[in-house]
Design a protein around this motif. Sequence first.
Motif, PDB file in Angstrom:
ATOM      1  N   LEU A   1       0.819  -1.218   0.000  1.00  0.00           N
ATOM      2  CA  LEU A   1       0.000   0.000   0.000  1.00  0.00           C
ATOM      3  C   LEU A   1       0.853   1.270   0.000  1.00  0.00           C
ATOM      4  N   GLY A   2       2.147   1.126   0.123  1.00  0.00           N
ATOM      5  CA  GLY A   2       3.009   2.300   0.178  1.00  0.00           C
ATOM      6  C   GLY A   2       2.955   3.026   1.509  1.00  0.00           C
ATOM      7  N   HIS A   3       2.450   2.357   2.543  1.00  0.00           N
ATOM      8  CA  HIS A   3       2.343   2.990   3.862  1.00  0.00           C
ATOM      9  C   HIS A   3       3.702   3.136   4.525  1.00  0.00           C
ATOM     10  N   ASP A   4       3.774   4.158   5.391  1.00  0.00           N
ATOM     11  CA  ASP A   4       5.032   4.397   6.110  1.00  0.00           C
ATOM     12  C   ASP A   4       5.110   3.643   7.428  1.00  0.00           C
ATOM     13  N   THR A   5       3.959   3.314   7.994  1.00  0.00           N
ATOM     14  CA  THR A   5       3.931   2.753   9.339  1.00  0.00           C
ATOM     15  C   THR A   5       3.387   1.333   9.337  1.00  0.00           C
ATOM     16  N   MET A   6       4.064   0.467  10.052  1.00  0.00           N
ATOM     17  CA  MET A   6       3.614  -0.916  10.189  1.00  0.00           C
ATOM     18  C   MET A   6       3.620  -1.311  11.653  1.00  0.00           C
ATOM     19  N   TYR A   7       2.761  -2.264  11.988  1.00  0.00           N
ATOM     20  CA  TYR A   7       2.571  -2.667  13.382  1.00  0.00           C
ATOM     21  C   TYR A   7       2.512  -4.185  13.507  1.00  0.00           C
ATOM     22  N   TRP A   8       2.771  -4.647  14.714  1.00  0.00           N
ATOM     23  CA  TRP A   8       2.411  -5.999  15.115  1.00  0.00           C
ATOM     24  C   TRP A   8       1.477  -5.903  16.306  1.00  0.00           C
ATOM     25  N   TYR A   9       0.353  -6.637  16.195  1.00  0.00           N
ATOM     26  CA  TYR A   9      -0.597  -6.759  17.296  1.00  0.00           C
ATOM     27  C   TYR A   9      -0.706  -8.226  17.683  1.00  0.00           C
ATOM     28  N   LYS A  10      -0.964  -8.464  18.968  1.00  0.00           N
ATOM     29  CA  LYS A  10      -1.227  -9.817  19.459  1.00  0.00           C
ATOM     30  C   LYS A  10      -2.675  -9.864  19.917  1.00  0.00           C
ATOM     31  N   GLN A  11      -3.417 -10.873  19.429  1.00  0.00           N
ATOM     32  CA  GLN A  11      -4.806 -11.040  19.864  1.00  0.00           C
ATOM     33  C   GLN A  11      -4.918 -12.345  20.638  1.00  0.00           C
ATOM     34  N   ASP A  12      -5.287 -12.228  21.916  1.00  0.00           N
ATOM     35  CA  ASP A  12      -5.376 -13.428  22.744  1.00  0.00           C
ATOM     36  C   ASP A  12      -6.724 -14.117  22.574  1.00  0.00           C
ATOM     37  N   SER A  13      -6.932 -15.158  23.366  1.00  0.00           N
ATOM     38  CA  SER A  13      -8.144 -15.971  23.218  1.00  0.00           C
ATOM     39  C   SER A  13      -9.415 -15.187  23.550  1.00  0.00           C
TER      40      SER A  13
ATOM     41  N   ILE B   1      -1.146  -3.878  21.082  1.00  0.00           N
ATOM     42  CA  ILE B   1      -0.045  -3.485  20.211  1.00  0.00           C
ATOM     43  C   ILE B   1       1.268  -3.977  20.805  1.00  0.00           C
ATOM     44  N   MET B   2       2.131  -4.485  19.935  1.00  0.00           N
ATOM     45  CA  MET B   2       3.445  -4.957  20.372  1.00  0.00           C
ATOM     46  C   MET B   2       4.539  -4.002  19.904  1.00  0.00           C
ATOM     47  N   PHE B   3       4.542  -3.743  18.613  1.00  0.00           N
ATOM     48  CA  PHE B   3       5.576  -2.896  18.014  1.00  0.00           C
ATOM     49  C   PHE B   3       4.972  -2.021  16.927  1.00  0.00           C
ATOM     50  N   SER B   4       5.647  -0.898  16.688  1.00  0.00           N
ATOM     51  CA  SER B   4       5.290  -0.063  15.558  1.00  0.00           C
ATOM     52  C   SER B   4       6.569   0.458  14.925  1.00  0.00           C
ATOM     53  N   TYR B   5       6.619   0.413  13.609  1.00  0.00           N
ATOM     54  CA  TYR B   5       7.759   0.917  12.847  1.00  0.00           C
ATOM     55  C   TYR B   5       7.280   2.003  11.906  1.00  0.00           C
ATOM     56  N   ASN B   6       8.073   3.058  11.792  1.00  0.00           N
ATOM     57  CA  ASN B   6       7.794   4.119  10.845  1.00  0.00           C
ATOM     58  C   ASN B   6       9.011   4.265   9.947  1.00  0.00           C
ATOM     59  N   ASN B   7       8.826   3.970   8.680  1.00  0.00           N
ATOM     60  CA  ASN B   7       9.942   4.026   7.735  1.00  0.00           C
ATOM     61  C   ASN B   7      11.166   3.261   8.234  1.00  0.00           C
ATOM     62  N   LYS B   8      10.966   2.044   8.610  1.00  0.00           N
ATOM     63  CA  LYS B   8      11.994   1.107   9.073  1.00  0.00           C
ATOM     64  C   LYS B   8      12.525   1.416  10.470  1.00  0.00           C
ATOM     65  N   GLU B   9      12.018   2.470  11.103  1.00  0.00           N
ATOM     66  CA  GLU B   9      12.528   2.839  12.422  1.00  0.00           C
ATOM     67  C   GLU B   9      11.537   2.441  13.504  1.00  0.00           C
ATOM     68  N   LEU B  10      12.027   1.781  14.542  1.00  0.00           N
ATOM     69  CA  LEU B  10      11.170   1.360  15.647  1.00  0.00           C
ATOM     70  C   LEU B  10      10.704   2.589  16.430  1.00  0.00           C
ATOM     71  N   ILE B  11       9.383   2.770  16.564  1.00  0.00           N
ATOM     72  CA  ILE B  11       8.886   3.915  17.309  1.00  0.00           C
ATOM     73  C   ILE B  11       8.039   3.528  18.499  1.00  0.00           C
ATOM     74  N   ILE B  12       7.472   2.350  18.489  1.00  0.00           N
ATOM     75  CA  ILE B  12       6.730   1.868  19.649  1.00  0.00           C
ATOM     76  C   ILE B  12       7.213   0.469  19.977  1.00  0.00           C
ATOM     77  N   ASN B  13       7.598   0.283  21.228  1.00  0.00           N
ATOM     78  CA  ASN B  13       8.011  -1.028  21.689  1.00  0.00           C
ATOM     79  C   ASN B  13       7.353  -1.243  23.033  1.00  0.00           C
ATOM     80  N   GLU B  14       6.209  -1.902  23.021  1.00  0.00           N
ATOM     81  CA  GLU B  14       5.482  -2.117  24.258  1.00  0.00           C
ATOM     82  C   GLU B  14       6.226  -3.113  25.144  1.00  0.00           C
ATOM     83  N   THR B  15       5.666  -3.348  26.299  1.00  0.00           N
ATOM     84  CA  THR B  15       6.302  -4.281  27.224  1.00  0.00           C
ATOM     85  C   THR B  15       6.151  -5.694  26.681  1.00  0.00           C
ATOM     86  N   VAL B  16       7.090  -6.058  25.850  1.00  0.00           N
ATOM     87  CA  VAL B  16       7.072  -7.361  25.197  1.00  0.00           C
ATOM     88  C   VAL B  16       8.372  -8.071  25.562  1.00  0.00           C
TER      89      VAL B  16
END
Lengths: 114, 111
Positions: free
Chosen positions: A27-39, A45-60
């Motif tokens: 999609l040409g987006h700048d920001t990507m995320y990883w989410y964890k969905q439990d049962s 939210i686990m992590f967020s990257y903006n243009n290859k740079e880590l910007i959010i790093n939750e307590t993981v």
Amino acid sequence: DTAVSQTPKYLVTQMGNDKSIKCEQNLGHDTMYWYKQDSKKFLKIMFSYNNKELIINETVPNRFSPKSPDKAHLNLHINSLELGDSAVYFCASSPLGTGGTEAFFGQGTRLTVV
Amino acid sequence: GQQVMQIPQYQHVQEGEDFTTYCNSSTTLSNIQWYKQRPGGHPVFLIQLVKSGEVKKQKRLTFQFGEAKKNSSLHITATQTTDVGTYFCAGKTSNTGKLIFGQGTTLQVKP
């Protein structure tokens, strides 16, 4: 064409193994995320990257390590898998900053640790 | 830390009945988004609300953003079996930039 694609869709593995989940967005987006969905369907939210740079790093746990080789890809590597890691992992992307506009989710990877 | 609470967790309705889910944030939000996740599927964006007191409609769905920009609601009129799924609100604050999801409300519709 799938906008946000994750592989694999299902992953069954034994405790202690190391595994990776791949994510790509066209999609040409700048920001990507990883989410964890439990049962209980809680999306965390686990992590967020903006243009290859880590910007959010939750307590993981440190066993989880994201890698972004370019802004279209965000992979998730998990070391020494534990039973509690069993969940559905969603990759997502959005066009402007962190959650500025809608997030597009991948199909999810259902990880089962036995 | 910032929290987004959503109630109820589950709702069972008869087809044709109305349904409402409520979302409350511990902090003021810059915007709120709503997503729907069908069983076995992934969250799909429905709408974004930005302005205080904003109301938006999509056919039978009505979305509201509170005056204080700390709460929101989704109301479905005359539910149909196709409305089945989990509805999530997701709020963003301007200082953290994170999109925080509520716990979701799972809607079951009996035909």
